[in-house]
Design a protein around this motif. Structure first.
Motif, PDB file in Angstrom:
ATOM      1  N   ARG B  28      28.409  45.163  37.467  1.00 53.52           N
ATOM      2  CA  ARG B  28      29.121  45.001  36.291  1.00 53.52           C
ATOM      3  C   ARG B  28      30.440  45.054  36.060  1.00 53.52           C
ATOM      4  O   ARG B  28      31.524  44.314  35.793  1.00 53.52           O
ATOM      5  CB  ARG B  28      28.351  43.927  35.268  1.00 53.52           C
ATOM      6  N   ALA B  31      32.466  45.550  38.985  1.00 54.85           N
ATOM      7  CA  ALA B  31      33.162  44.187  38.787  1.00 54.85           C
ATOM      8  C   ALA B  31      33.969  43.777  38.239  1.00 54.85           C
ATOM      9  O   ALA B  31      35.655  43.717  37.955  1.00 54.85           O
ATOM     10  CB  ALA B  31      32.515  42.738  38.577  1.00 54.85           C
ATOM     11  N   ASP B  32      34.325  43.807  36.551  1.00 57.99           N
ATOM     12  CA  ASP B  32      35.003  44.452  35.672  1.00 57.99           C
ATOM     13  C   ASP B  32      36.027  44.737  36.173  1.00 57.99           C
ATOM     14  O   ASP B  32      37.114  44.791  36.198  1.00 57.99           O
ATOM     15  CB  ASP B  32      34.052  45.046  34.769  1.00 57.99           C
ATOM     16  N   LEU B  35      38.215  43.303  39.089  1.00 58.99           N
ATOM     17  CA  LEU B  35      38.974  42.586  38.223  1.00 58.99           C
ATOM     18  C   LEU B  35      39.641  42.453  37.379  1.00 58.99           C
ATOM     19  O   LEU B  35      41.002  41.704  37.576  1.00 58.99           O
ATOM     20  CB  LEU B  35      37.698  41.135  38.198  1.00 58.99           C
ATOM     21  N   LEU B  36      40.000  43.651  36.822  1.00 60.99           N
ATOM     22  CA  LEU B  36      41.086  43.815  36.087  1.00 60.99           C
ATOM     23  C   LEU B  36      42.387  45.309  36.450  1.00 60.99           C
ATOM     24  O   LEU B  36      43.286  44.792  35.789  1.00 60.99           O
ATOM     25  CB  LEU B  36      40.568  44.164  34.861  1.00 60.99           C
ATOM     26  N   PRO B 384      25.957  36.745  42.288  1.00 61.19           N
ATOM     27  CA  PRO B 384      26.148  36.814  41.225  1.00 61.19           C
ATOM     28  C   PRO B 384      28.031  36.592  41.613  1.00 61.19           C
ATOM     29  O   PRO B 384      29.173  36.395  41.071  1.00 61.19           O
ATOM     30  CB  PRO B 384      26.072  37.220  39.982  1.00 61.19           C
ATOM     31  N   TYR B 385      28.178  37.350  42.659  1.00 64.51           N
ATOM     32  CA  TYR B 385      29.447  37.958  43.009  1.00 64.51           C
ATOM     33  C   TYR B 385      29.784  37.051  43.977  1.00 64.51           C
ATOM     34  O   TYR B 385      31.251  36.965  44.531  1.00 64.51           O
ATOM     35  CB  TYR B 385      29.494  39.660  43.064  1.00 64.51           C
ATOM     36  N   ARG B 437      42.187  37.699  44.141  1.00 60.31           N
ATOM     37  CA  ARG B 437      40.769  37.180  43.009  1.00 60.31           C
ATOM     38  C   ARG B 437      40.083  36.952  44.385  1.00 60.31           C
ATOM     39  O   ARG B 437      38.917  38.025  44.721  1.00 60.31           O
ATOM     40  CB  ARG B 437      40.467  36.079  42.582  1.00 60.31           C
ATOM     41  N   GLU B 438      40.419  36.165  45.711  1.00 57.11           N
ATOM     42  CA  GLU B 438      39.164  36.153  46.642  1.00 57.11           C
ATOM     43  C   GLU B 438      39.316  37.138  47.245  1.00 57.11           C
ATOM     44  O   GLU B 438      38.716  38.167  47.799  1.00 57.11           O
ATOM     45  CB  GLU B 438      40.179  35.262  47.661  1.00 57.11           C
ATOM     46  N   LEU B 441      37.511  39.930  44.790  1.00 54.82           N
ATOM     47  CA  LEU B 441      36.176  39.883  45.128  1.00 54.82           C
ATOM     48  C   LEU B 441      35.338  40.002  46.091  1.00 54.82           C
ATOM     49  O   LEU B 441      33.717  40.963  45.991  1.00 54.82           O
ATOM     50  CB  LEU B 441      35.723  38.173  45.339  1.00 54.82           C
TER      51      LEU B 441
END
Lengths: 458, 458
Positions: B28, B31-32, B35-36, B384-385, B437-438, B441
């Motif tokens: 997580r 990912a954060d 993504l940020l 989840p991802y 975003r793709e 991810l």
């Protein structure tokens, strides 16, 4: 005894294997039909390019209805009906403008929120107050009177499924104007609910609370929202206020009549058991409504076409519904459920596609656990086509009333959500943003699930 | 005894739950971070817009190397190395042309295949013969002499994963020219390997068989291929032959030097155990190589950056490799494996991203069953991802030689494949075709898997 049990188990397994193999072949035939001969993409081209944006009550509403009627007939529906319903008739009324005196490019690109009142032709001139949450509004409530509240709520990029970011943010579009009016605000600006790297404003409906004055409200693109927020923070150290001039022209006319367009194949064994598949015909005015929800309409029509084309005779009645009004009223879905209740119809399942025409990934469902488990047991049949999850929770705005009135189990197609809020309710929701194969695979997934629900019930 | 066993089981379960919870939190955090704060999208913008197409040996090759070197340093690599290797140096040499005397728009848009020979400045003028398979070529072999063979092999739209359609069709691009030359053909035209609704030709490498003359070969867009095929069928009833003039200018120059760009974080516990993550720096010349394989390069760099940024200290050595040459020679990967073998390096895992920057769906792996099962046991942490499958089979061209030379277990990121062949090797493979975003991810999925492999080994 043991041997008998063993034989029984073997028999069941053999049956299941045979049934599963038959289903697998049937779904393969559906997929081949759609991937080779689909009309979905061409139908979408006509709807988006020849009809275009189709807000309820606009002239395009009726062009879209005629398009849907014809497309359903051509797809092979036994009959096509038009179900009248009263829909809101909001008009944008002109070009929305936000002017910041003193900025170098001082006319910003905004879009009034749907159902919002206009400012009058001269616009409203007022100081802007920036807030980042309802909590902040609450804290600043004594400073709000006579001002334009700017809700700069950022989409949360850390959610993997973008609908979760939307869920968090959309309350500001729905309730933000009245919440600001409660404290005497005269207008509202809202950061668009999007991740998009561009500056398109994203409209969408707002819901006034009748206890407070109705005030004008408009959405801003992300680049402008960032610039305005930074400017306000900087200016607050230098000047007592930053005034802007907001002009919107929205007007709510009396309700008008539109129609749910319904195409049906009558069930051969249980004609009274109805399976509904739908999308909504209406769309926001500034775009072509390609993903939202042209895709859902052509998905639904394609399911009927493909089942018919491969010669499948459904046991139950399959009904494709192109709902008249979702965006600013959900009146199409309400009417459909109301009539279903009046006529004591038996709705065993309803599915909506209203999350775009992107590559399919799963279904979200709202139904009792045993039905959910039944759907999950079909995953091995669906996963070759991209469906890897059946999530608890989901459906669609238009079929929601069916669940409420009749307890109908619901499902919603869940395509990949990464690109959806780039284009949602914005000018960029055009035909070119839809990929032919992704659109077709959505129809394959829905048709496969509908085939299984029709064959085995729920 | 029973109680002891029970306690032991409980302890193991508690440990696993704790470990899994720790992993879930770490992933997580990765990912954060991505993504940020990702640099992937901006890195890709610079590579595609400031460097552009970068075929091996072109001036852009060296600009891309400098870009990669700098990006890896900035991402926080302990060191960045340049590994020289000889690469093919093919040049397109000019505008490729196909002229059909008598057509209304008689100049068609074609692209010479990579590594193909040119026709000379006047082009070659010859009758065209249409074939739909090697079988048909075989049947018509007596009619081929002196002609241009047109392979009109259609992409099979019924495959759900588009790489399967590519696998079927690409043999015609690779072996088609020599197969035609074997029967005396003087040139080859090939229908592009694509589903795209547009008319862009898709290039790609061809491999001559030295037993036969090398003849010119070019790819055509789908619309032109359909038109030409229909014209040839119709004309065959009226005239003995349809002549075309094909001009290509390709030339193979002597091999030149390029470099694998390698950025490393040294392992804290097992520095001799190497985990490779890579993409290839080179791309076809007519486009920007955004998906193929700018995305793989920026994915790989981003994994290193994110692990470093969250303060993760890998146990094993993590090496990002931007391979020098994949498209028309795989020389980067061959060199990397050759050196690894010479130095007796221990490569425990290699992962490549070379299927585009689209939304992630799974990994394809080539490794023994126990390792495959280990990866599959991590699916609950990855799903989840967006990773819903670990497929048996997969890797990447650049890491293939590692498996061959050292038996290294391989994995390849498998993004959603629906849009990939719309843009693959065509002018449309540009930055704008990649969604932020793709892309991010994809990096999240790879980083999560690398974290797990680093922590638990394979």
């Amino acid at each position: 005894m043991r041997l008998k049990l063993f034989t029984l188990v073997l028999t069941i397994l053999a049956f299941n294997a045979r049934a599963q193999n038959e289903d697998s072949l049937k779904i393969r035939a559906i997929a081949d039909e759609i991937l080779l001969h689909s009309s979905a993409y061409e139908n979408l081209r006509v709807l988006t390019k020849q009809v275009g944006g189709r807000l309820s009550g606009s002239p395009q509403t009726y062009k879209a209805e005629a398009w849907g009627h014809k497309a359903l007939e051509k797809a092979g529906a036994d009959r096509v009906l038009e179900q009248p319903c009263l829909v809101p008739h909001w008009v944008r009324g002109g070009k929305d403008l936000l002017v910041l005196p003193g900025w170098s490019t001082h006319i910003l690109d905004v879009l009034a929120l749907g159902n919002s009142v206009g400012t009058g032709p001269k616009g409203i001139s007022a100081p802007v107050i920036l807030v980042n949450s309802f909590e902040e509004l609450e804290k600043k409530k004594d400073q709000v009177k006579g001002k334009i509240v700017f809700y700069n709520i950022k989409f949360n990029d850390t959610y993997i499924k973008t609908f979760e970011a939307y869920r968090d943010a959309v309350v500001y579009r729905g309730a933000g104007p009245s919440q600001a009016a409660k404290y005497g605000a005269v207008g509202v600006l809202i950061r668009s609910m999007s991740h998009a790297a561009d500056n398109n404003p994203h409209t969408g409906t707002t819901r006034y609370n009748d206890s407070f004055p109705k005030i004008p409200a408009a959405a801003m693109g992300l680049q402008d929202a960032d610039k305005l927020a930074a400017y306000l923070v900087k200016a607050s150290e230098l000047v007592p206020e930053v005034r802007v001039n907001l002009t919107t022209n929205g007007k709510m006319l009396p309700d008008t009549v539109a129609h749910n367009i319904i195409g049906e194949i009558t069930g051969s064994e249980f004609p009274d058991q109805i399976i509904t598949i739908g999308g909504h015909l209406d769309s926001w005015d500034p775009a072509e409504g390609a993903h939202d929800d042209g895709s859902g309409c052509v998905h639904s029509i394609e399911v009927l076409r493909a089942l018919k084309a491969i010669g499948y005779k459904p046991k139950r009645t399959i009904r494709v519904v192109l709902f008249a009004n979702e965006e600013n009223g959900t009146r199409g879905g309400l009417k459909y459920a109301e009539e279903a209740k009046l006529k004591k119809e038996k709705h065993i399942f309803a599915l909506e596609s209203d999350e775009g025409g992107f590559t399919p990934r799963g279904f979200g469902v709202t139904m009792p656990a045993d039905q959910l488990n039944k759907l999950r047991s079909w995953l091995p049949l669906l996963s070759p086509y991209g469906i890897s999850e059946i999530n608890n929770g989901g459906g669609g705005s238009d079929i929601g009333p069916l669940a409420k009135e009749l307890g109908t189990p619901l499902a919603g197609l869940q395509p990949d959500s990464q690109r959806y809020f780039d284009i949602h309710h914005a000018r960029s929701d055009v035909f070119e943003a839809v990929n032919k194969r992704e659109l077709e695979l959505g129809a394959v997934s829905i048709a496969a699930l509908i085939y299984l629900v029709d064959k085995y019930g729920l």
